[in-house]
Design an enzyme around this catalytic site. Structure first.
Site, PDB file in Angstrom:
ATOM      1  N   CYS A  60      37.900  45.946  27.967  1.00  0.00           N
ATOM      2  CA  CYS A  60      38.152  44.745  28.771  1.00  0.00           C
ATOM      3  C   CYS A  60      36.991  43.767  28.615  1.00  0.00           C
ATOM      4  CB  CYS A  60      38.314  45.126  30.243  1.00  0.00           C
ATOM      5  SG  CYS A  60      38.447  43.682  31.338  1.00  0.00           S
ATOM      6  N   TRP A 117      43.599  52.218  34.671  1.00  0.00           N
ATOM      7  CA  TRP A 117      42.384  52.790  34.077  1.00  0.00           C
ATOM      8  C   TRP A 117      42.089  54.168  34.654  1.00  0.00           C
ATOM      9  CZ3 TRP A 117      41.347  50.065  30.034  1.00  0.00           C
ATOM     10  CH2 TRP A 117      41.433  48.671  30.035  1.00  0.00           C
ATOM     11  N   THR A 167      41.648  46.540  39.069  1.00  0.00           N
ATOM     12  CA  THR A 167      41.048  46.035  37.840  1.00  0.00           C
ATOM     13  C   THR A 167      39.588  46.456  37.701  1.00  0.00           C
ATOM     14  OG1 THR A 167      40.369  43.988  38.952  1.00  0.00           O
ATOM     15  CG2 THR A 167      42.538  44.010  37.901  1.00  0.00           C
ATOM     16  N   VAL A 168      39.072  46.302  36.488  1.00  0.00           N
ATOM     17  CA  VAL A 168      37.647  46.366  36.221  1.00  0.00           C
ATOM     18  C   VAL A 168      37.214  44.969  35.781  1.00  0.00           C
ATOM     19  CG1 VAL A 168      37.526  48.807  35.612  1.00  0.00           C
ATOM     20  CG2 VAL A 168      38.119  47.163  33.837  1.00  0.00           C
ATOM     21  N   GLU A 183      34.955  40.464  40.530  1.00  0.00           N
ATOM     22  CA  GLU A 183      35.014  39.214  39.782  1.00  0.00           C
ATOM     23  C   GLU A 183      33.845  39.179  38.794  1.00  0.00           C
ATOM     24  OE1 GLU A 183      35.478  36.400  37.785  1.00  0.00           O
ATOM     25  OE2 GLU A 183      37.079  36.355  39.296  1.00  0.00           O
ATOM     26  N   SER A 184      34.153  39.260  37.520  1.00  0.00           N
ATOM     27  CA  SER A 184      33.093  39.396  36.507  1.00  0.00           C
ATOM     28  C   SER A 184      32.155  38.195  36.474  1.00  0.00           C
ATOM     29  CB  SER A 184      33.713  39.609  35.125  1.00  0.00           C
ATOM     30  OG  SER A 184      34.466  38.478  34.710  1.00  0.00           O
ATOM     31  N   TYR A 231      45.616  35.359  27.326  1.00  0.00           N
ATOM     32  CA  TYR A 231      46.500  36.097  28.240  1.00  0.00           C
ATOM     33  C   TYR A 231      47.725  35.257  28.580  1.00  0.00           C
ATOM     34  CZ  TYR A 231      42.653  39.403  28.957  1.00  0.00           C
ATOM     35  OH  TYR A 231      41.666  40.334  28.771  1.00  0.00           O
TER      36      TYR A 231
END
Length: 258
Positions: A60, A117, A167-168, A183-184, A231
């Protein structure tokens, strides 16, 4: 991707990005559900050594950029991390052996078909893709030694998540046993400055004050049209939505190259 059924965990309906589609067949990604902030002086989430843990997937791009920041800032001795297997598997004990559920206090007796995951140990045998396309080794997996979870879904359920999108990346607070952020873009900003007092490379600043306006302006179109643009192309369910995303993506790539 499967049609999901309601689970018994707080009546949360598991979902994925495919559940975030507009009426015209376009992807309309929702904002991250967990957006707490670590900062010096915070009474809730202060920067402390050995308090936080990062969960990622190498597969990811949103997630592994957090690990890049962690490494660049020299935070390996302050923040641990775990790495999931790159394939998605069934996450409910109703679909897989109960041996895979390490959170017995969570009642998930109602079957659902969520896939997501999963954690594996490097010594585990290769894991097959659910579509049957080969088997992939567990060589680079790092299991969850903090919560002993077998899936990222379990982390969210332990934290009392109500959104159902597992999510990751996940930045986890070991003291409060909850998610700080998934949130990355926020996580990399926190890694960049919040932990400077314990970072090996505190002088490295990837978001300098004098360049922030320019960085933010570039991000304002790179994120929606390129990062998320691929995406939007791949998830589009109608031709018009696909063509709009396609045009946005390649016009922005041309702009970026120039």
């Amino acid at each position: 991707f499967s049609t999901f059924k309601m689970t018994e965990v707080g009546k949360v309906r598991p979902r994925t990005t495919l559940d975030e589609m507009g009426e015209s067949g376009e992807l309309k990604r929702k904002k991250a559900a967990w957006c707490n902030w670590i900062e010096p002086g915070s009474e809730t989430f202060p920067p402390e050594k050995d308090r936080y843990h990062l969960y990622i997937s190498y597969a990811c791009p949103w997630a592994h950029r957090c690990l890049i920041l962690l490494k660049l800032k020299g935070l390996e001795d302050a923040i641990g991390f775990s790495v999931v297997h790159p394939t998605w598997q069934y996450t409910s004990p109703g679909q897989v052996s109960n041996a895979f559920c390490s959170a017995p206090h969570l009642d998930r007796s109602d079957k659902d078909e969520h896939i997501g995951w999963m954690f594996r140990d490097p010594s585990d045998p290769p894991v097959s893709n659910l579509n049957g396309y080969g088997a992939f080794p567990c060589t680079y997996c790092i299991p969850d030694t903090i919560n002993n979870a077998k899936s990222v879904r379990e982390l969210y359920e332990i934290a009392g998540d109500k959104e159902g999108k597992y999510t990751v990346p996940v930045l986890w607070d070991k003291k409060k046993k909850t998610i700080v952020s998934n949130e990355s873009s926020d996580i990399i900003l926190m890694f960049n400055s919040a932990f400077n007092s314990i970072a090996k490379n505190p002088d490295l600043d990837l978001y300098p004050e004098d360049l922030r306006k320019e960085i933010d302006e570039i991000n304002s179109w790179v994120y929606p049209r390129i990062n998320d643009g691929v995406y939007r192309c791949g998830f589009a369910q109608k031709q018009d939505a696909y063509e709009k995303a396609f045009d946005d993506l390649f016009e922005s790539l041309d702009k970026y190259i120039k």
